[in-house]
Structures are given as structure tokens and as C-alpha cells.
Write an enzyme that holds these catalytic residues in place. Structure first.
Site, PDB file in Angstrom:
ATOM      1  N   HIS A 228       0.842  -1.200   0.000  1.00  0.00           N
ATOM      2  CA  HIS A 228       0.000   0.000   0.000  1.00  0.00           C
ATOM      3  C   HIS A 228       0.878   1.251   0.000  1.00  0.00           C
ATOM      4  O   HIS A 228       0.491   2.288   0.522  1.00  0.00           O
ATOM      5  CB  HIS A 228      -0.898   0.038   1.241  1.00  0.00           C
ATOM      6  N   GLY A 417      -7.686  13.298  13.826  1.00  0.00           N
ATOM      7  CA  GLY A 417      -8.774  14.216  14.122  1.00  0.00           C
ATOM      8  C   GLY A 417     -10.177  13.712  13.885  1.00  0.00           C
ATOM      9  O   GLY A 417     -11.136  14.470  14.035  1.00  0.00           O
ATOM     10  N   SER A 464     -12.030   2.348  15.079  1.00  0.00           N
ATOM     11  CA  SER A 464     -12.889   2.384  16.267  1.00  0.00           C
ATOM     12  C   SER A 464     -14.231   1.720  16.006  1.00  0.00           C
ATOM     13  O   SER A 464     -14.741   0.965  16.835  1.00  0.00           O
ATOM     14  CB  SER A 464     -13.119   3.829  16.717  1.00  0.00           C
ATOM     15  N   THR A 515      -5.145   3.065  24.210  1.00  0.00           N
ATOM     16  CA  THR A 515      -6.272   2.864  23.300  1.00  0.00           C
ATOM     17  C   THR A 515      -7.555   2.891  24.120  1.00  0.00           C
ATOM     18  O   THR A 515      -7.511   3.023  25.352  1.00  0.00           O
ATOM     19  CB  THR A 515      -6.178   1.514  22.565  1.00  0.00           C
TER      20      THR A 515
END
Length: 599
Positions: A228, A417, A464, A515
Site C-alpha cells: 500500500h 482528528g 474504532s 487505546t
């Protein structure tokens, strides 16, 4: 038309390329909605065999859709270019596009998004009563142990050998346990490394300038480049013999403790030379000759099988990778790894032609109907006060919405962000669900959690979202295993413990890694010990606050420089702690330089 690509629309490009697979292999079909290429149904009297499902971001063709066919994959799920497919796409593939009577093996390369989203789908398959196992392949040695940390090795081209061998075993009628065992054995005896002369350009994006930061000089090669565009171990100014020497050293040098992932101690070794997409067949042949010559001269290795071609690309990457498989005993009393590698298959991405018989059959069968949700709709008998729960859950979700600006600010310092917006989107989606007349809480723990999990999957994206989806789906499954009756605090604590265990299978995150897990585990542990939600929420708050100054071990924060982590808590942990505080009846906390102030 761009001078870089014939097709500049990435969505059209992916969709049309998937359709093209069905034109070149009549034994496969396309679920265009979910971007799933799958084998057409077998005759109804055929004996069920283990199905193999894989996939990942587009841009790696012929992997993964080109590896679908008899003797190889049963289905492949495609994401957008270089991005994981969603959990819903994968779930649709497992539950409705392959046979699952004999079980399903899900094979995924070790990238966070892939592992999490495929993990969500596997958990949903479990909840639907489907026997499924997941194998994660990490064969790349380009990034060593120290830099990779808990994330582990990336998955690259050697993954196709896992597909081929496990696919052959499934085709011969072996059971899920044996297929999974051999797949893991292949993955454990596999090492790969790549190199590229330049970064690739993704269709639809601005064409980078040659002098932009990160661009390689004309005489440079990236050693260990990922599929990637990720960097590897460094840049070299070296000719092919020197480059191959460095690559083989990373693969085979037992003195390099950072990369000695495999001791090549077998008398039989398989060599795979893979084209990253932009190397001519002529040049790839020259590369192969150099690799084979150095293997014998410097390491005394004469491969018993040599595969050379285009198996897993990085779009039109001007590079190649070397994979070595240590052939070992499978210990299943059946065919050897080599016999399985040689077993015939029909897939356009593998060096095997489609047979005349397949063309002449003119099979037009498809799988009809939409995929179901995968959740059992039956009442579980595990009940609770829906009216009281509504008020508690609403307060927790409102806290998450309220603290979005703070979470966004924190994540702007230590991440990209988007954490606050993602949490807010998920909270608003759940609020809309439980406040809807059509979808109120029913007072059945299993059904309500399963419904909320579906909302999270649709409303939240990114890492998340996948973590919460895995946790909630696992929670629904855990609750379904408990005895019917009133769902007490201890009942929830027991199920939450099991959910944490399920989550730990898909992420190495543990308390101390900075985390959301830092806020999750203390809440679950304290609730289990005390049965008191307020005490559990307080423990979560203290732990989340404690992430301030904690260096990250996982997630995007690992790659963000600076000292911002010293000033702010982990955004994900902080947002989750705010949710727990709401469950305890407390308002959203304010944060100043001195710390928390709960309203």
C-alpha cells in the site's frame, strides 16, 4: 484521459474489474452490491466442503477475486482501492454467498482494518450459528520485530500460497479443523519481502510531483516496501544483484534477530517471485534467475517448486517480492504441502487454465435473494427493564455527543482528528434507534444488543467502528449463552468479560497501550467485582485520565511525532469513559489543563 490511467474513476474501475472476472471464468459470479466474487452453486447432490473466504482492498489484483474458483477460494470480498471491505460486505459473503454446511475458513492479511472488519464478520457468523475460523497471515519481513511491535508482520504475496494449499485440501473433502491447521502451518513457515523503484499512483488522486516529500530518487529502491506504498526498512542505491542479496539476507539470516522469523531447515523449499504490477515479464525472468542463482550459491537452497508471475500487486507497482515456503509435514495423514500446491484449480489469477468442461457446462446458476442480518430473532429469555435502561443508555450516548469537541481536539493532537466525529456519529445513530417508535428497546438483552451492534456497524467506520462492532456482536453472542432470567449487573459483567476475550482475538491492544481498551477493561473488571456501575465508571475515568503522558503502542498515534501525547488523554479511551459516566447518571466531564471536572 490522464497520462497515468485509462480509467480515473476508482469506483467505476473496481466495479468493472470485478465484473470482468466473471467474463473470464464462467464458474464464478458477482454480488455487485457487496463486491463479492463467488463460486457458482454446486449441484444439489454434491457433498459439502469447507468454504474459503478472503479479500481485502482492491488494487492487489489478481488477488483476491482472481483467486476464486474450484480448488482455491470460494469467495473474495473487495474493498475500495487499498481499503478494507466493510464488515457487512464480508458477513454477506460468509452467510449468503458460500456454502457453510462444512464450515468456513476466513483468511486475511495482517492489516488492522482487514483483521477488525473480517473479525466482525466472523463473530456475526458465529452468532448466526455458522462454524467459522479465521487465519491471519503475516509473512513480510520488511519491517522487523522492533518496529512492527504488537501489530506484527504485514501480509503480502506469500498469502496466495496459504490460499492455494488450504483450497486444495478443502476441495479434497477434508474437514474445517484440518484445513485450518494446515493453513496456519503454511502461514507459520512462510517469509516474504518486497522492493520497489517508486510509489504507485492511485486512480482519482492528484498526480504527485517528482520532487514531493517521500518520492524516491531515480537511482533509489525502497527495500521492504509494503503493498500500500508503506515504507520498509530503508532506501538503497544498488544494482539488482546487490538488492537481491539484501532481500535474501533479510529472509534467511539467522543472525538478524530482528527478522529471523523462519529457520529454513526443510529439504524442500518453494520459491515464489511475485510481480507488484509494473515489471515486464522479460525483466521478471531476469530477477528470478538472479534469485535462484544466489539461493543456491550463498545458501545451498534449490527450490523444489518455483512460481513466477503476477499474484498480488500494488496496482502498477514497479517492484517485486520474494517468498519462501518451508515445506513441512502437515501431520493430517493426507497429501503433502507439495501435492496440495500441485493440485489442479481453476482460477484466472493462478497459473492454471479454465477447462473445456467448465466452458461447455454454461453454468448460469446464481444465488438469489438478499443476505439476512445474520442475527437470531428468537427471544432469548434474558430480560431487563427496558424503560429504565432507555434512560440510562440515553444519558451515556448524550455524554458522547457532548464531549465530541474535546475528543476531536485530542485526536487532532495525537491522531488524524476523526475520532470525535466517529464516536458522535455512532452515538447519534444509537440515539435515533432507541428513540424510534419503530425500534424501541424490547427488554430482551440479546436482541437489543444485536440491534445496537447493527447500528454501530452502519454509523461508525474506521478502526474504532470495527472495534465497537466486534465487541457488541461478541456481547450479543455471550449474552445468548447465559441462562434465561433477569439480567443483573453480574449477568452483564459476565457477558462483558467474554466480549473482552473475543475482542482480544482481533487486536493486540491491552491496558497500557493507550487505546480505548484502557477505559474498557477497568470498567468491566470493576463491574464484575462490585456490581456497581458508578464505581466501574469511576475506574474507567481514572484509567482514561491516566493515558495522558502514556506513549502509544498501537494505532495511528504510533506514527504521529511530537510530544502531544504528554498533554492529552487518549481520545478513544476518553470518549468511552464519558459514555460510562453517563450510564452512572453523571454528566459529561469537562477537561482543563489540571484534569477532569465531572458535571
Amino acid at each position: 484521459m490522464s497520462h497515468k490511467h485509462f480509467i480515473n474513476d476508482p469506483t467505476h474501475l473496481v466495479n468493472s474489474a470485478l465484473h470482468a472476472i466473471t467474463l473470464t471464468n464462467p464458474s464464478v459470479a458477482l454480488d455487485a452490491t457487496n463486491k463479492v466474487v463467488y463460486r457458482r452453486p454446486a449441484p444439489s447432490d454434491a457433498k459439502p466442503t469447507v468454504s474459503l473466504v478472503s479479500g481485502g482492498g482492491s488494487g492487489h489484483e489478481p488477488s483476491f477475486a482472481g483467486m476464486v474458483g474450484p480448488g482455491l477460494l470460494s469467495a473474495a470480498v473487495a474493498g475500495t482501492i487499498f481499503a478494507s471491505p466493510s464488515a457487512e460486505q464480508i458477513r454477506a459473503a460468509i452467510t449468503s454467498r458460500v456454502d457453510h454446511d462444512a464450515g468456513v475458513l476466513v483468511t486475511v492479511m495482517n492489516y488492522t482494518g482487514d483483521v477488525l472488519n473480517f473479525g466482525v464478520a466472523v463473530e456475526k457468523a458465529h452468532a448466526a450459528g455458522i462454524k467459522a475460523e479465521m487465519v491471519v497471515v503475516g509473512d513480510d519481513v520488511g519491517v522487523g520485530r522492533a518496529k512492527a511491535g504488537k501489530v506484527g508482520r504485514r501480509g503480502i504475496a506469500g498469502t496466495v500460497l496459504v490460499h492455494k494449499i488450504s483450497g486444495a485440501l478443502a476441495a479434497q473433502g477434508y474437514g474445517l479443523e484440518e484445513v485450518v491447521k494446515v493453513a496456519r502451518l503454511v502461514a507459520a513457515n512462510l517469509v516474504s519481502v518486497g522492493a520497489s523503484l517508486e510509489h504507485v499512483h492511485v486512480p482519482g488522486r492528484a498526480v504527485p510531483k517528482k520532487d514531493e516529500a517521500g518520492a524516491l530518487d531515480e537511482d533509489e529502491v525502497e527495500l521492504g516496501m509494503g503493498i500500500h506504498n508503506e515504507p520498509g526498512s530503508g532506501r538503497e542505491r544498488v544494482e539488482l544483484p546487490g538488492l537481491v542479496g539484501k532481500m535474501l539476507k533479510q529472509l534467511l539470516d539467522q543472525e538478524d534477530k530482528d527478522r529471523a522469523f523462519l529457520n529454513l531447515n526443510s529439504n524442500e523449499v518453494v520459491l515464489l517471485i511475485n510481480n507488484l504490477g509494473g515489471v515486464s515479464v522479460l525483466e521478471l525472468g531476469g530477477i528470478l534467475a538472479e534469485v535462484v542463482q544466489q539461493l543456491e550459491k550463498d545458501y545451498g537452497v534449490k527450490p523444489v517448486r518455483i512460481l513466477c508471475g503476477t499474484y498480488m500487486t500494488s496496482l502498477n507497482g514497479s517492484g517485486f517480492s520474494i517468498s519462501l515456503l518451508n515445506v513441512v509435514n502437515t501431520d493430517i495423514g493426507g497429501p503433502s504441502m507439495l501435492q496440495l500446491l500441485d493440485y489442479p484449480c481453476e482460477a484466472t489469477g493462478w497459473a492454471a487454465p479454465i477447462s473445456t468442461k467448465t466452458w461447455e457446462e454454461k453454468n448460469t446458476a446464481v444465488r438469489e435473494g438478499n443476505a439476512s442480518t445474520g442475527q437470531k430473532a428468537d427471544t432469548s429469555g434474558l430480560s431487563y427493564d427496558a424503560s429504565a435502561a432507555y434512560k440510562i443508555l440515553k444519558k451515556g450516548l448524550e455524554n458522547v455527543v457532548t464531549v465530541e469537541p474535546d475528543v476531536t481536539r485530542f485526536d487532532s493532537v495525537v491522531g488524524d482528528g476523526d475520532c470525535g466525529i466517529g464516536l458522535k456519529r455512532g452515538a447519534q445513530g444509537m440515539l435515533a434507534r432507541i428513540q424510534s417508535i419503530a425500534h424501541p428497546l424490547k427488554g430482551d438483552a440479546v436482541i437489543d444488543v444485536a440491534n445496537i451492534a447493527t447500528v454501530v456497524e452502519m454509523a461508525m467506520d474506521g478502526t474504532s467502528g470495527a472495534l465497537y462492532a466486534i465487541f457488541l456482536n461478541a456481547l450479543a453472542h455471550a449474552l445468548s449463552t447465559l441462562a434465561p432470567g433477569d439480567a443483573t449487573a453480574q449477568t452483564w459483567a459476565t457477558a462483558l468479560k467474554k466480549s473482552c476475550e473475543a475482542l482480544s482475538k482481533y487486536t493486540p491492544a491491552r491496558p497500557g497501550d493507550r487505546t480505548l481498551v484502557d477505559a474498557l477493561y477497568p470498567f468491566v473488571d470493576t463491574l464484575s467485582k462490585t456490581g456497581d456501575v458508578s464505581k466501574a465508571a469511576e475506574a474507567s475515568k481514572v484509567a482514561a485520565d491516566g493515558t495522558k503522558g502514556m506513549a502509544a503502542s498501537l494505532g495511528r498515534t504510533v506514527y504521529v511525532g511530537g510530544e502531544g501525547f504528554q498533554q492529552v488523554p487518549d481520545p478513544g479511551a476518553w470518549g468511552l469513559a464519558c459514555f460510562f459516566l453517563g450510564l452512572a447518571g453523571l454528566g459529561a466531564p469537562k477537561v482543563s489543563e489540571e484534569g477532569w471536572e465531572t458535571v
